[in-house]
Design a protein around this motif. Structure first.
Motif, PDB file in Angstrom:
ATOM      1  N   VAL A   1     -37.659  62.433 -50.137  1.00 20.02           N
ATOM      2  CA  VAL A   1     -38.855  62.387 -49.381  1.00 20.02           C
ATOM      3  C   VAL A   1     -39.120  60.715 -49.120  1.00 20.02           C
ATOM      4  O   VAL A   1     -39.289  60.288 -47.901  1.00 20.02           O
ATOM      5  CB  VAL A   1     -40.198  62.719 -50.257  1.00 20.02           C
ATOM      6  CG1 VAL A   1     -41.303  62.512 -49.306  1.00 20.02           C
ATOM      7  CG2 VAL A   1     -39.913  64.318 -50.285  1.00 20.02           C
ATOM      8  N   HIS A   2     -38.874  59.822 -50.184  1.00 24.78           N
ATOM      9  CA  HIS A   2     -38.572  58.396 -50.079  1.00 24.78           C
ATOM     10  C   HIS A   2     -37.685  57.996 -48.934  1.00 24.78           C
ATOM     11  O   HIS A   2     -37.843  57.326 -47.869  1.00 24.78           O
ATOM     12  CB  HIS A   2     -38.627  57.803 -51.534  1.00 24.78           C
ATOM     13  CG  HIS A   2     -37.477  56.807 -51.331  1.00 24.78           C
ATOM     14  ND1 HIS A   2     -37.686  55.440 -50.546  1.00 24.78           N
ATOM     15  CD2 HIS A   2     -36.332  56.552 -51.951  1.00 24.78           C
ATOM     16  CE1 HIS A   2     -36.629  54.572 -50.715  1.00 24.78           C
ATOM     17  NE2 HIS A   2     -35.789  55.491 -51.580  1.00 24.78           N
ATOM     18  N   ALA A   3     -36.494  58.758 -49.200  1.00 24.45           N
ATOM     19  CA  ALA A   3     -35.395  58.579 -48.143  1.00 24.45           C
ATOM     20  C   ALA A   3     -35.552  58.859 -46.871  1.00 24.45           C
ATOM     21  O   ALA A   3     -35.358  58.071 -45.807  1.00 24.45           O
ATOM     22  CB  ALA A   3     -34.083  59.133 -48.650  1.00 24.45           C
ATOM     23  N   ALA A   4     -36.353  60.073 -46.685  1.00 28.21           N
ATOM     24  CA  ALA A   4     -36.695  60.364 -45.336  1.00 28.21           C
ATOM     25  C   ALA A   4     -37.574  59.354 -44.804  1.00 28.21           C
ATOM     26  O   ALA A   4     -37.539  59.079 -43.531  1.00 28.21           O
ATOM     27  CB  ALA A   4     -37.445  61.719 -45.414  1.00 28.21           C
ATOM     28  N   LEU A   5     -38.503  58.696 -45.549  1.00 29.23           N
ATOM     29  CA  LEU A   5     -39.520  57.643 -44.916  1.00 29.23           C
ATOM     30  C   LEU A   5     -38.674  56.557 -44.420  1.00 29.23           C
ATOM     31  O   LEU A   5     -38.900  55.928 -43.525  1.00 29.23           O
ATOM     32  CB  LEU A   5     -40.480  57.228 -46.084  1.00 29.23           C
ATOM     33  CG  LEU A   5     -41.357  56.181 -45.720  1.00 29.23           C
ATOM     34  CD1 LEU A   5     -42.185  56.365 -44.619  1.00 29.23           C
ATOM     35  CD2 LEU A   5     -42.271  55.840 -47.008  1.00 29.23           C
ATOM     36  N   SER A   6     -37.660  56.379 -45.368  1.00 28.23           N
ATOM     37  CA  SER A   6     -36.683  55.178 -44.860  1.00 28.23           C
ATOM     38  C   SER A   6     -36.046  55.416 -43.195  1.00 28.23           C
ATOM     39  O   SER A   6     -36.156  54.628 -42.728  1.00 28.23           O
ATOM     40  CB  SER A   6     -35.632  55.032 -45.787  1.00 28.23           C
ATOM     41  OG  SER A   6     -35.827  54.905 -47.324  1.00 28.23           O
ATOM     42  N   GLY A   7     -35.742  56.681 -43.209  1.00 28.43           N
ATOM     43  CA  GLY A   7     -35.447  57.151 -41.929  1.00 28.43           C
ATOM     44  C   GLY A   7     -36.310  56.902 -40.800  1.00 28.43           C
ATOM     45  O   GLY A   7     -36.151  56.750 -39.688  1.00 28.43           O
ATOM     46  N   ASP A   8     -37.561  57.517 -41.106  1.00 27.48           N
ATOM     47  CA  ASP A   8     -38.544  57.412 -40.440  1.00 27.48           C
ATOM     48  C   ASP A   8     -39.071  55.697 -39.803  1.00 27.48           C
ATOM     49  O   ASP A   8     -39.064  55.522 -38.623  1.00 27.48           O
ATOM     50  CB  ASP A   8     -39.995  57.905 -40.845  1.00 27.48           C
ATOM     51  CG  ASP A   8     -39.896  59.492 -40.626  1.00 27.48           C
ATOM     52  OD1 ASP A   8     -38.905  60.065 -40.330  1.00 27.48           O
ATOM     53  OD2 ASP A   8     -40.723  59.961 -41.702  1.00 27.48           O
ATOM     54  N   LEU A   9     -38.968  54.961 -40.939  1.00 31.04           N
ATOM     55  CA  LEU A   9     -39.058  53.447 -40.373  1.00 31.04           C
ATOM     56  C   LEU A   9     -38.039  53.035 -39.599  1.00 31.04           C
ATOM     57  O   LEU A   9     -38.408  52.060 -38.943  1.00 31.04           O
ATOM     58  CB  LEU A   9     -39.156  52.846 -41.902  1.00 31.04           C
ATOM     59  CG  LEU A   9     -40.529  52.985 -42.659  1.00 31.04           C
ATOM     60  CD1 LEU A   9     -40.117  52.363 -44.303  1.00 31.04           C
ATOM     61  CD2 LEU A   9     -41.608  52.420 -42.146  1.00 31.04           C
ATOM     62  N   ALA A  10     -36.858  53.656 -39.782  1.00 27.24           N
ATOM     63  CA  ALA A  10     -35.596  53.256 -38.856  1.00 27.24           C
ATOM     64  C   ALA A  10     -35.574  53.564 -37.629  1.00 27.24           C
ATOM     65  O   ALA A  10     -35.078  53.136 -36.788  1.00 27.24           O
ATOM     66  CB  ALA A  10     -34.313  53.441 -39.558  1.00 27.24           C
ATOM     67  N   SER A  11     -36.503  54.668 -37.320  1.00 28.39           N
ATOM     68  CA  SER A  11     -36.486  55.158 -36.124  1.00 28.39           C
ATOM     69  C   SER A  11     -37.332  54.112 -34.989  1.00 28.39           C
ATOM     70  O   SER A  11     -38.193  53.430 -35.246  1.00 28.39           O
ATOM     71  CB  SER A  11     -37.414  56.436 -35.944  1.00 28.39           C
ATOM     72  OG  SER A  11     -36.822  57.366 -36.929  1.00 28.39           O
TER      73      SER A  11
END
Length: 254
Positions: A22-32
């Motif tokens: 879930v933390h990694a998915a947040l990383s991806g969201d921030l990279a969007s």
């Protein structure tokens, strides 16, 4: 698992358990939508974005059955994971990234190698074995990628690794604790300063503004469990029934 301290409205302490995926998915969201002004857009986003999003997938089976630290009798934080356990988890993440691209495997392996190189376990037998293994394997991952993309420069490769590490840390900074003080992040490739100022109700002033949209609303989910002694994994699982969300709204500094 991220084990975040949490205080209930009545003053009692609790633990907020955030899965690593879930933390990694947040990383991806921030990279969007990243890449406004002086901030470099993602390199090869068709590979780098999913690599960021999925770099901690190896933790999924562990976070579904979180181990208990025999000394603290609390769920084990990823920060305290034994080296051998972390290596097995990281290996699953790297191998799983094969479905994305050999370049994704390269980036994730480089990320974990850097984590190990800067840890107290770097000179242990387990640490040396892990590093030696992936120093060899990363050459093959990169060779396979460059055979398909011969114009990928050394600067692009370095930036891609830096971007994965940056968004990983940005997400961790949000997830590990309730932030109340301003913090400056260093953005690759040139360590450009990005100032994040927490305000009320999850709002974060961001200066300068690095995204191509007007604001960013991101969140993570996790289980809220009592801060108590746990006997074993089953004891933790019995308490993992209260799924909550943490929300942040990042906006340009007025």
């Amino acid at each position: 698992m991220i084990v975040r301290p949490h205080q209930l409205p009545d003053g009692r302490s609790a633990l907020f358990l955030i899965p690593q995926s879930v933390h990694a998915a947040l990383s991806g969201d921030l990279a969007s939508h990243w890449g406004n002004g002086d901030f470099a857009s993602l390199v090869h986003p068709e590979v780098v974005w999913p690599a960021i999003f999925h770099h901690d997938d190896g933790w999924i089976p562990v976070d579904k059955a979180p181990p208990v630290d025999p000394d603290t009798r609390r769920p084990v934080s990823f920060l305290d994971s034994p080296a051998a356990d972390s290596h097995a988890i990281w290996t699953r993440s790297i191998e799983g990234a094969a479905r994305i691209s050999p370049f994704a495997q390269y980036l994730i392996a480089e990320h974990f190698m850097m984590l190990r190189e800067h840890s107290h376990s770097a000179d242990s037998e387990a640490g040396r074995t892990f590093l030696a293994k992936y120093e060899e394997l990363t050459e093959g991952y990169r060779d396979r990628w460059e055979s398909l993309h011969p114009l990928c420069s050394e600067a692009e490769v370095k930036l891609a690794v830096g971007q994965l590490r940056f968004f990983d840390w940005f997400s961790l900074w949000l997830c590990l604790a309730d932030r109340t003080e301003p913090h400056t992040l260093e953005v690759p490739p040139d360590d450009a300063p990005l100032r994040i100022t927490p305000c009320e109700d999850g709002v974060m002033w961001t200066d300068p503004w690095p995204w191509t949209v007007d604001d960013m609303h991101v969140c993570v989910g996790g289980w809220l469990v009592p801060d108590r002694d746990y006997e074993d994994t089953d004891d933790v699982l019995r308490e993992m029934t209260d799924w909550r969300r943490l929300h942040w709204r990042l906006i340009p500094k007025p």
